[in-house]
Design an enzyme around this catalytic site. Structure first.
Site, PDB file in Angstrom:
ATOM      1  N   ARG A  13      94.898  43.282  55.982  1.00  0.00           N
ATOM      2  CA  ARG A  13      95.682  43.052  57.188  1.00  0.00           C
ATOM      3  C   ARG A  13      94.715  42.803  58.348  1.00  0.00           C
ATOM      4  O   ARG A  13      93.567  43.250  58.329  1.00  0.00           O
ATOM      5  CB  ARG A  13      96.564  44.254  57.498  1.00  0.00           C
ATOM      6  CG  ARG A  13      97.622  44.560  56.442  1.00  0.00           C
ATOM      7  CD  ARG A  13      98.467  45.757  56.858  1.00  0.00           C
ATOM      8  NE  ARG A  13      99.550  46.029  55.922  1.00  0.00           N
ATOM      9  CZ  ARG A  13      99.471  46.890  54.908  1.00  0.00           C
ATOM     10  NH1 ARG A  13      98.356  47.588  54.727  1.00  0.00           N
ATOM     11  NH2 ARG A  13     100.503  47.081  54.095  1.00  0.00           N
ATOM     12  N   LYS A  54      98.633  51.326  56.419  1.00  0.00           N
ATOM     13  CA  LYS A  54      99.841  51.778  57.108  1.00  0.00           C
ATOM     14  C   LYS A  54     100.254  53.164  56.635  1.00  0.00           C
ATOM     15  O   LYS A  54     100.224  53.473  55.444  1.00  0.00           O
ATOM     16  CB  LYS A  54     100.991  50.795  56.852  1.00  0.00           C
ATOM     17  CG  LYS A  54     100.894  49.500  57.660  1.00  0.00           C
ATOM     18  CD  LYS A  54     102.156  48.677  57.478  1.00  0.00           C
ATOM     19  CE  LYS A  54     102.147  47.442  58.362  1.00  0.00           C
ATOM     20  NZ  LYS A  54     103.381  46.647  58.195  1.00  0.00           N
ATOM     21  N   HIS A 110      97.715  36.505  58.738  1.00  0.00           N
ATOM     22  CA  HIS A 110      98.699  36.999  57.769  1.00  0.00           C
ATOM     23  C   HIS A 110      99.024  35.943  56.718  1.00  0.00           C
ATOM     24  O   HIS A 110      99.333  36.270  55.575  1.00  0.00           O
ATOM     25  CB  HIS A 110      99.970  37.447  58.492  1.00  0.00           C
ATOM     26  CG  HIS A 110     100.708  38.525  57.763  1.00  0.00           C
ATOM     27  ND1 HIS A 110     100.162  39.768  57.515  1.00  0.00           N
ATOM     28  CD2 HIS A 110     101.959  38.549  57.214  1.00  0.00           C
ATOM     29  CE1 HIS A 110     101.035  40.506  56.854  1.00  0.00           C
ATOM     30  NE2 HIS A 110     102.123  39.793  56.656  1.00  0.00           N
ATOM     31  N   ARG A 167      96.538  36.283  54.095  1.00  0.00           N
ATOM     32  CA  ARG A 167      96.885  37.435  53.250  1.00  0.00           C
ATOM     33  C   ARG A 167      97.976  37.029  52.263  1.00  0.00           C
ATOM     34  O   ARG A 167      97.936  37.407  51.087  1.00  0.00           O
ATOM     35  CB  ARG A 167      97.336  38.596  54.140  1.00  0.00           C
ATOM     36  CG  ARG A 167      97.885  39.815  53.393  1.00  0.00           C
ATOM     37  CD  ARG A 167      98.128  40.938  54.407  1.00  0.00           C
ATOM     38  NE  ARG A 167      99.122  41.912  53.988  1.00  0.00           N
ATOM     39  CZ  ARG A 167      98.859  42.989  53.262  1.00  0.00           C
ATOM     40  NH1 ARG A 167      97.633  43.216  52.838  1.00  0.00           N
ATOM     41  NH2 ARG A 167      99.828  43.849  52.949  1.00  0.00           N
ATOM     42  N   HIS A 194     101.468  47.961  49.728  1.00  0.00           N
ATOM     43  CA  HIS A 194     102.906  48.048  49.983  1.00  0.00           C
ATOM     44  C   HIS A 194     103.462  49.364  49.448  1.00  0.00           C
ATOM     45  O   HIS A 194     103.234  49.709  48.285  1.00  0.00           O
ATOM     46  CB  HIS A 194     103.644  46.893  49.292  1.00  0.00           C
ATOM     47  CG  HIS A 194     103.380  45.558  49.905  1.00  0.00           C
ATOM     48  ND1 HIS A 194     103.590  44.363  49.242  1.00  0.00           N
ATOM     49  CD2 HIS A 194     102.915  45.216  51.136  1.00  0.00           C
ATOM     50  CE1 HIS A 194     103.275  43.356  50.034  1.00  0.00           C
ATOM     51  NE2 HIS A 194     102.865  43.849  51.186  1.00  0.00           N
ATOM     52  N   TYR A 243     106.826  37.632  46.808  1.00  0.00           N
ATOM     53  CA  TYR A 243     105.875  36.612  46.362  1.00  0.00           C
ATOM     54  C   TYR A 243     106.281  35.969  45.040  1.00  0.00           C
ATOM     55  O   TYR A 243     105.716  34.944  44.656  1.00  0.00           O
ATOM     56  CB  TYR A 243     104.475  37.215  46.237  1.00  0.00           C
ATOM     57  CG  TYR A 243     103.925  37.653  47.566  1.00  0.00           C
ATOM     58  CD1 TYR A 243     103.455  36.713  48.478  1.00  0.00           C
ATOM     59  CD2 TYR A 243     103.913  38.988  47.945  1.00  0.00           C
ATOM     60  CE1 TYR A 243     102.983  37.101  49.722  1.00  0.00           C
ATOM     61  CE2 TYR A 243     103.438  39.380  49.178  1.00  0.00           C
ATOM     62  CZ  TYR A 243     102.978  38.434  50.058  1.00  0.00           C
ATOM     63  OH  TYR A 243     102.518  38.821  51.291  1.00  0.00           O
TER      64      TYR A 243
END
Length: 305
Positions: free
Chosen positions: A150, A174, A239, A242, A265, A274
């Site tokens: 990120r 995150k 992004h 990414r 994630h 994806y």
């Protein structure tokens, strides 16, 4: 916002940070949503009735579905907290809407697009004495596309986070979740070339002023690179690189669970977005690899009844 609401909201947010590991941006958004809801309900948010919440939700009709989903989630979690802590005997949050969010498909770069980006960088770095700025851009791009970092994770890397002899790093992303991030040989070589221009006493791998490179500056650098490579800048961002990392890995046969781990994630549903790029590849696999392939190719054209 009345005093009782303020105190309970702060306690809820503290719990969200300490126990649920919520990201700072999530906490800030929830604080704003709860404060606005408290101000809108004159009787106080903590004691609100189902009817009051339904009236509140009616005022959200003009908002984007993603915004409504976030506001509803903030309030539902707040009331679940109040119920668990004994501040309420019921949970009125169940009356709030659950619109969900329509996940937009990520912008996708082709392999040719990526090749053009790296061709520009290679051309700049092919001189006898490459400019430090070009070496930095090379390291940034290699890590974005080669490791799926990120933007915030990338610009805030410590100077010695990436070791020349270690093909991975442990990253805290995150919500404070740690994950193992692969670092390719190319990326390690690009980082080593750039790090030679970073003073040993600087704490960041990508320093700028007294701190590190900002996300905004990274965004500008990647946009400029896209323009030089003949790619419309509105199709490019950190992004998007990414996304390209994830999309191209999946096209190459990567396992979805492994991809989830590499991307950091929490929910595999986020990673599954994806899979849209793999539909044509899956049909081709059936047509060429299935034991019955010789009996006839799979026809994906819709038929009329």
């Amino acid at each position: 916002m009345i005093a009782a609401d303020r105190a309970l909201i702060e306690r809820f947010l503290e719990m969200l940070t300490a126990e649920a590991g919520a990201a700072a941006n999530t906490v800030a958004a929830y604080r704003s949503d709860l404060a606005l809801a408290s101000a809108a309900i004159e009787g106080g948010l903590a004691a609100a009735s189902i009817a009051q919440l339904q009236t509140l939700a009616e005022g959200w009709q003009s908002l984007a579905r993603a915004t409504v989903a976030r506001k509803s989630a903030a309030l539902r979690r707040f009331y679940a907290f109040l119920l668990d802590e004994g501040h309420r005997s019921d949970d009125p949050g169940k009356a709030l809407p659950r619109p969900g969010t329509a996940r937009s498909l990520p912008k996708v770069l082709s392999h040719a697009d990526v090749d053009r980006l790296f061709a520009v960088i290679a051309d700049r770095c092919a001189t006898a004495r490459p400019l430090p700025g070009d070496l930095r851009l090379s390291a940034l791009t290699e890590l974005l596309y080669g490791s799926g970092l990120r933007a915030t994770e990338l610009v805030s890397l410590p100077r010695n986070a990436i070791h020349p002899d270690r093909p991975f790093l442990i990253l805290k992303g995150k919500g404070g979740r740690e994950r193992l991030v692969p670092i390719s040989d190319r990326a390690r070589a690009a980082v080593a070339a750039w790090r030679a221009h970073v003073a040993a006493d600087r704490p960041w791998l990508f320093p700028s002023g007294k701190g590190h490179l900002t996300r905004i500056r990274l965004y500008q650098l990647i946009k400029a690179l896209a323009a030089d490579a003949g790619i419309p800048p509105d199709r490019m961002s950190p992004h998007v690189l990414r996304h390209a990392f994830a999309t191209h890995l999946l096209e190459g046969g990567a396992d979805l669970r492994a991809l989830q781990t590499m991307l950091g994630h929490a929910d595999i549903a986020t990673t599954e977005i994806y899979t849209h790029v793999d539909a044509s590849r899956l049909v081709e696999l059936v047509n060429t690899r299935h034991p019955l392939a010789d009996a006839g190719r799979v026809d994906v054209t819709p038929r009329r009844p």
